[in-house]
Design a protein around this motif. Structure first.
Motif, PDB file in Angstrom:
ATOM      1  N   SER A 104       1.205  10.362   4.600  1.00 44.71           N
ATOM      2  CA  SER A 104       2.055   9.203   4.849  1.00 44.71           C
ATOM      3  C   SER A 104       3.517   9.588   4.664  1.00 44.71           C
ATOM      4  O   SER A 104       4.226   9.071   3.802  1.00 44.71           O
ATOM      5  N   ASP A 105       3.988  10.514   5.492  1.00 44.20           N
ATOM      6  CA  ASP A 105       5.342  11.041   5.320  1.00 44.20           C
ATOM      7  C   ASP A 105       6.412   9.973   5.553  1.00 44.20           C
ATOM      8  O   ASP A 105       7.508  10.050   4.998  1.00 44.20           O
ATOM      9  N   ALA A 106       6.108   8.957   6.367  1.00 46.32           N
ATOM     10  CA  ALA A 106       7.095   7.911   6.649  1.00 46.32           C
ATOM     11  C   ALA A 106       7.378   7.028   5.442  1.00 46.32           C
ATOM     12  O   ALA A 106       8.407   6.349   5.399  1.00 46.32           O
ATOM     13  N   THR A 107       6.479   7.011   4.460  1.00 46.48           N
ATOM     14  CA  THR A 107       6.691   6.206   3.255  1.00 46.48           C
ATOM     15  C   THR A 107       6.994   7.058   2.037  1.00 46.48           C
ATOM     16  O   THR A 107       7.123   6.527   0.934  1.00 46.48           O
ATOM     17  N   ALA A 108       7.100   8.359   2.218  1.00 47.54           N
ATOM     18  CA  ALA A 108       7.254   9.262   1.081  1.00 47.54           C
ATOM     19  C   ALA A 108       8.704   9.369   0.630  1.00 47.54           C
ATOM     20  O   ALA A 108       9.633   9.100   1.382  1.00 47.54           O
ATOM     21  N   GLY A 109       8.886   9.770  -0.624  1.00 43.46           N
ATOM     22  CA  GLY A 109      10.216  10.057  -1.137  1.00 43.46           C
ATOM     23  C   GLY A 109      10.776   8.966  -2.031  1.00 43.46           C
ATOM     24  O   GLY A 109      10.149   7.930  -2.256  1.00 43.46           O
TER      25      GLY A 109
ATOM     26  N   SER B   6      -5.683   7.622  -1.721  1.00 42.34           N
ATOM     27  CA  SER B   6      -5.700   9.092  -1.761  1.00 42.34           C
ATOM     28  C   SER B   6      -5.451   9.657  -0.371  1.00 42.34           C
ATOM     29  O   SER B   6      -5.538   8.964   0.646  1.00 42.34           O
ATOM     30  N   GLU B   7      -5.175  10.954  -0.321  1.00 37.86           N
ATOM     31  CA  GLU B   7      -4.986  11.623   0.967  1.00 37.86           C
ATOM     32  C   GLU B   7      -6.263  11.593   1.795  1.00 37.86           C
ATOM     33  O   GLU B   7      -6.212  11.465   3.023  1.00 37.86           O
ATOM     34  N   GLN B   8      -7.412  11.701   1.118  1.00 33.40           N
ATOM     35  CA  GLN B   8      -8.675  11.636   1.848  1.00 33.40           C
ATOM     36  C   GLN B   8      -8.888  10.256   2.468  1.00 33.40           C
ATOM     37  O   GLN B   8      -9.338  10.133   3.606  1.00 33.40           O
ATOM     38  N   GLU B   9      -8.526   9.216   1.727  1.00 33.93           N
ATOM     39  CA  GLU B   9      -8.662   7.859   2.253  1.00 33.93           C
ATOM     40  C   GLU B   9      -7.756   7.636   3.461  1.00 33.93           C
ATOM     41  O   GLU B   9      -8.135   6.955   4.427  1.00 33.93           O
ATOM     42  N   ILE B  10      -6.547   8.200   3.411  1.00 33.70           N
ATOM     43  CA  ILE B  10      -5.636   8.075   4.549  1.00 33.70           C
ATOM     44  C   ILE B  10      -6.201   8.786   5.768  1.00 33.70           C
ATOM     45  O   ILE B  10      -6.204   8.247   6.892  1.00 33.70           O
TER      46      ILE B  10
ATOM     47  N   PRO C 152      -0.644  19.352  14.826  1.00 36.89           N
ATOM     48  CA  PRO C 152      -1.353  20.092  13.771  1.00 36.89           C
ATOM     49  C   PRO C 152      -1.896  19.166  12.673  1.00 36.89           C
ATOM     50  O   PRO C 152      -2.978  19.403  12.144  1.00 36.89           O
ATOM     51  N   VAL C 153      -1.127  18.113  12.342  1.00 40.48           N
ATOM     52  CA  VAL C 153      -1.590  17.159  11.328  1.00 40.48           C
ATOM     53  C   VAL C 153      -2.808  16.405  11.845  1.00 40.48           C
ATOM     54  O   VAL C 153      -3.792  16.206  11.132  1.00 40.48           O
ATOM     55  N   LEU C 154      -2.756  15.991  13.093  1.00 39.92           N
ATOM     56  CA  LEU C 154      -3.885  15.281  13.688  1.00 39.92           C
ATOM     57  C   LEU C 154      -5.124  16.154  13.713  1.00 39.92           C
ATOM     58  O   LEU C 154      -6.233  15.690  13.412  1.00 39.92           O
ATOM     59  N   GLN C 155      -4.956  17.411  14.051  1.00 44.92           N
ATOM     60  CA  GLN C 155      -6.089  18.334  14.072  1.00 44.92           C
ATOM     61  C   GLN C 155      -6.727  18.436  12.690  1.00 44.92           C
ATOM     62  O   GLN C 155      -7.962  18.419  12.563  1.00 44.92           O
ATOM     63  N   SER C 156      -5.888  18.497  11.664  1.00 41.54           N
ATOM     64  CA  SER C 156      -6.410  18.566  10.298  1.00 41.54           C
ATOM     65  C   SER C 156      -7.140  17.285   9.924  1.00 41.54           C
ATOM     66  O   SER C 156      -8.209  17.317   9.305  1.00 41.54           O
ATOM     67  N   VAL C 157      -6.579  16.137  10.322  1.00 41.72           N
ATOM     68  CA  VAL C 157      -7.203  14.844  10.023  1.00 41.72           C
ATOM     69  C   VAL C 157      -8.562  14.734  10.698  1.00 41.72           C
ATOM     70  O   VAL C 157      -9.539  14.254  10.101  1.00 41.72           O
ATOM     71  N   LEU C 158      -8.653  15.187  11.935  1.00 43.21           N
ATOM     72  CA  LEU C 158      -9.918  15.116  12.661  1.00 43.21           C
ATOM     73  C   LEU C 158     -10.983  16.010  12.034  1.00 43.21           C
ATOM     74  O   LEU C 158     -12.181  15.720  12.107  1.00 43.21           O
ATOM     75  N   GLN C 159     -10.542  17.093  11.400  1.00 42.19           N
ATOM     76  CA  GLN C 159     -11.480  18.023  10.768  1.00 42.19           C
ATOM     77  C   GLN C 159     -11.925  17.542   9.388  1.00 42.19           C
ATOM     78  O   GLN C 159     -13.072  17.738   8.991  1.00 42.19           O
ATOM     79  N   THR C 160     -11.017  16.896   8.678  1.00 39.99           N
ATOM     80  CA  THR C 160     -11.309  16.526   7.281  1.00 39.99           C
ATOM     81  C   THR C 160     -11.613  15.048   7.078  1.00 39.99           C
ATOM     82  O   THR C 160     -12.247  14.677   6.095  1.00 39.99           O
TER      83      THR C 160
ATOM     84  N   ALA D 234       0.840  -1.199   0.000  1.00 40.29           N
ATOM     85  CA  ALA D 234       0.000   0.000   0.000  1.00 40.29           C
ATOM     86  C   ALA D 234       0.873   1.247   0.000  1.00 40.29           C
ATOM     87  O   ALA D 234       1.790   1.375   0.816  1.00 40.29           O
ATOM     88  N   GLN D 235       0.590   2.153  -0.919  1.00 35.76           N
ATOM     89  CA  GLN D 235       1.342   3.403  -1.001  1.00 35.76           C
ATOM     90  C   GLN D 235       0.404   4.573  -1.234  1.00 35.76           C
ATOM     91  O   GLN D 235      -0.671   4.416  -1.844  1.00 35.76           O
ATOM     92  N   PRO D 236       0.784   5.764  -0.776  1.00 36.78           N
ATOM     93  CA  PRO D 236      -0.016   6.948  -1.100  1.00 36.78           C
ATOM     94  C   PRO D 236       0.109   7.258  -2.591  1.00 36.78           C
ATOM     95  O   PRO D 236       1.201   7.110  -3.164  1.00 36.78           O
ATOM     96  N   ALA D 237      -0.973   7.652  -3.211  1.00 34.14           N
ATOM     97  CA  ALA D 237      -0.929   7.985  -4.636  1.00 34.14           C
ATOM     98  C   ALA D 237       0.058   9.116  -4.913  1.00 34.14           C
ATOM     99  O   ALA D 237       0.625   9.210  -6.000  1.00 34.14           O
ATOM    100  N   ALA D 238       0.277   9.956  -3.905  1.00 35.12           N
ATOM    101  CA  ALA D 238       1.181  11.098  -4.072  1.00 35.12           C
ATOM    102  C   ALA D 238       2.643  10.695  -4.084  1.00 35.12           C
ATOM    103  O   ALA D 238       3.501  11.472  -4.514  1.00 35.12           O
ATOM    104  N   SER D 239       2.959   9.480  -3.621  1.00 34.89           N
ATOM    105  CA  SER D 239       4.352   9.037  -3.577  1.00 34.89           C
ATOM    106  C   SER D 239       4.387   7.519  -3.628  1.00 34.89           C
ATOM    107  O   SER D 239       4.489   6.845  -2.607  1.00 34.89           O
ATOM    108  N   ASP D 240       4.316   6.982  -4.840  1.00 32.23           N
ATOM    109  CA  ASP D 240       4.289   5.520  -5.024  1.00 32.23           C
ATOM    110  C   ASP D 240       5.497   5.053  -5.826  1.00 32.23           C
ATOM    111  O   ASP D 240       5.388   4.350  -6.819  1.00 32.23           O
TER     112      ASP D 240
END
Length: 374
Positions: free
Chosen positions: A277-282, A305-309, A361-369, A250-256
């Motif tokens: 998914s910054d730990a798998t990016a790059g 997708s980012e929304q799915e994550i 801050p990332v968690l706050q964004s995830v909880l909102q979106t 499984a990979q983020p579409a933004a960095s596969d």
């Protein structure tokens, strides 16, 4: 000093040999004739023993949590709960992996210095490993991170006593610099994935699965993928024990990058976008030994997708009170995709949730979106 090997057969056999050595003390008699072979004797929900860095020394105590999933294609999902630091749930950096590499070195080699590179999680385990080795605690150890690494992970590393140097925009840039510095200093470079010791340590997760689940009962294993060390180690063991087990990357579409590299037949240099998914990016090091096992043992690749994550991270927190970062959410999101497509009906599935180091801050964004699964 480089600690790599090349050649698909050498890599595969070395992983198996290292796994056997690492787990013999704990799992004697449970794995049968092959690495990871034989019937597991644990029961559902039973915590397994920790992976050993040295004989009789338990580094982590993995366990299993049964996850709830409602909807079509009912299945059973598990996640590992193994991290020696303050965050439970971080599997990308359990203390067994860098300790497996560091504790297997001669003290003289360790005293010449250690250098590693990471997006954060591997580095946390590296610091932990150094604290468990008398020689490493006295040696000069340096951690290279890209400038784009999570500020929360950087702060935690420094708070834990890590000597952090940030270099380059991508993890590949930081890796190249770390290797170069290690060579100049005569130190040992420990890759977060491109190292058979690391791959073998990560493969011990599969050993935990096989000792706790009845033989033949694990139908699907879903693993988040960055450089490929985690899934390569896990898949090599699972396929040796249960060739019919489907391994899903499984990979983020933004960095596969690894998915594209497998498709191309060689490591590709493609841009990576920003992802939860910054730990798998790059990018991935050219000539990485993880490519061959990813080609040979991974059956299916999924991008999310980012929304799915965000939905997956939020749902796990809401339904199970388990806080994970985006890399773990990546695996859960892939599980959701397969389950909704009806491909997991009647099957037992393991989802490796790797990473619990999420910035506020990332968690706050995830909880909102992020939407919560019904």
């Amino acid at each position: 000093m480089r600690r790599m090997c090349s050649g698909s057969g050498v890599v595969e056999e070395t992983i198996k040999a290292k796994l056997r050595k690492a787990v013999t003390a704990r799992f004697r008699g449970k794995l049968g004739g092959g690495a990871g072979g034989g019937e597991g004797s644990g029961t559902e929900g039973e915590a397994g023993g920790g992976t050993r860095g040295t004989a009789g020394q338990s580094l982590i105590q993995p366990g299993w949590v049964k996850l709830r999933y409602t909807g079509d294609g009912c299945s059973i999902a598990w996640h590992t709960n193994a991290h020696p630091l303050s965050y439970p749930m971080a599997v990308a950096a359990p203390g067994s992996y860098p300790p497996d590499a560091i504790l297997s070195m001669p003290d003289e080699q360790i005293r010449q210095g250690l250098v590693t590179c990471s997006t954060g999680n591997h580095a946390l385990a590296f610091v932990y490993a150094c604290s468990r080795s008398a020689a490493a605690s006295q040696a000069h150890s340096t951690i290279y991170l890209p400038t784009t690494a999570s500020p929360a992970k950087v702060a935690k590393l420094r708070a834990e006593g890590g000597n952090v140097v940030q270099f380059g925009q991508d993890c590949v840039d930081a890796e190249r610099q770390a290797r170069s510095v290690a060579q100049q200093q005569g130190s040992t470079y420990i890759s977060p994935y491109n190292d058979w010791h690391i791959m073998a340590g990560q493969g011990s997760i599969a050993v935990e699965m096989l000792t706790q689940l009845p033989q033949g009962k694990l139908d699907v294993c879903i693993v988040p993928v960055g450089g490929g060390g985690l899934i390569a180690g896990i898949a090599a063991v699972l396929k040796a024990a249960h060739p019919g087990c489907m391994v899903v990357g499984a990979q983020p579409a933004a960095s596969d990058v690894m998915r594209q590299s497998v498709a191309a037949g060689s490591i590709v240099d493609v841009p990576s976008g920003e992802t939860l998914s910054d730990a798998t990016a790059g990018g991935i090091e050219e000539g990485a030994i993880t490519l061959q096992p990813c080609q040979q043992y991974v059956d299916t690749w999924l991008t999310v997708s980012e929304q799915e994550i965000a939905d997956a991270v939020n749902s796990l927190l809401q339904h199970h009170s388990k806080l994970v970062e985006g890399a773990a959410g990546c695996g859960l999101a892939a599980f959701r995709q397969l389950a909704q497509a009806g491909e997991l009906r009647g099957k037992q599935v393991a989802v490796v949730c790797c990473g619990g180091n999420i910035a506020v801050p990332v968690l706050q964004s995830v909880l909102q979106t992020g939407a919560v699964w019904p």
